[in-house]
Motif scaffolding. Structure first.
Motif: not given
Length: 170
Positions: A124-153
């Motif tokens: 539910d929390a992520l559903g609110e975070v990812f409530r974004i428009d993504l027009p052509k040309g945008d980048e969405l990046r996910f980085v997963a660290h060894r400790d199980g942490t996911l970062f999103a940009e």
């Protein structure tokens, strides 16, 4: 003589830059061959394209810690390794089609369903975070660290981080 040297340096830089990218063939989207993320370097392990109803939605480059990858395994073993091993990894999604926030949220939920990710509160929390428009040309990046942490940009701007190895796996 000086102009000739500058021309040689420019040509060398351009040729070097050309070999420092990996292109997704059906979209022509170029991804860096190497990224510095999460305090480490990851190399492009492959590219692909996401299509829906014949539309090319985004090109994706996936990255992993090159020192951690088994060299002689087949595609299925590498995918299993990719999903289960706690190694530094990243995904870069470059949108080639306009995706509005409702379409993206639906796709995000479908992906979590398919991966059988069941943490309702975080979903539910992520559903609110990812409530974004993504027009052509945008980048969405996910980085997963060894400790199980996911970062999103989104276009280099942090959307947040979540420590949940099951989310990383999903």
């Amino acid at each position: 003589m000086r102009t000739g040297m500058v021309l040689v340096l420019v040509c060398a830089a351009l040729l070097g830059a050309a070999t420092d990218v990996v292109k997704e063939p059906s979209t022509g989207v170029a991804f860096p061959a190497m990224l510095e993320v999460g305090g480490g370097k990851v190399v492009c392990t492959g590219v692909d394209v996401r299509t829906k109803y014949l539309f090319k939605i985004y090109a994706v480059g996936h990255y992993g810690d090159s020192g951690a990858w088994p060299e002689d395994d087949g595609a299925e073993e590498l995918l299993r390794y990719w999903m289960n091993e706690p190694v530094l990894k990243a995904f870069s999604l470059r949108f080639t089609y306009n995706v509005d926030k409702d379409q993206f949220r639906t796709a995000w939920e479908e992906g979590l369903d398919k991966a059988r990710y069941n943490n309702k509160a975080l979903r539910d929390a992520l559903g609110e975070v990812f409530r974004i428009d993504l027009p052509k040309g945008d980048e969405l990046r996910f980085v997963a660290h060894r400790d199980g942490t996911l970062f999103a940009e989104h276009n280099g701007k942090s959307l947040g981080s979540w420590k949940d190895p099951e989310l990383v796996k999903a």
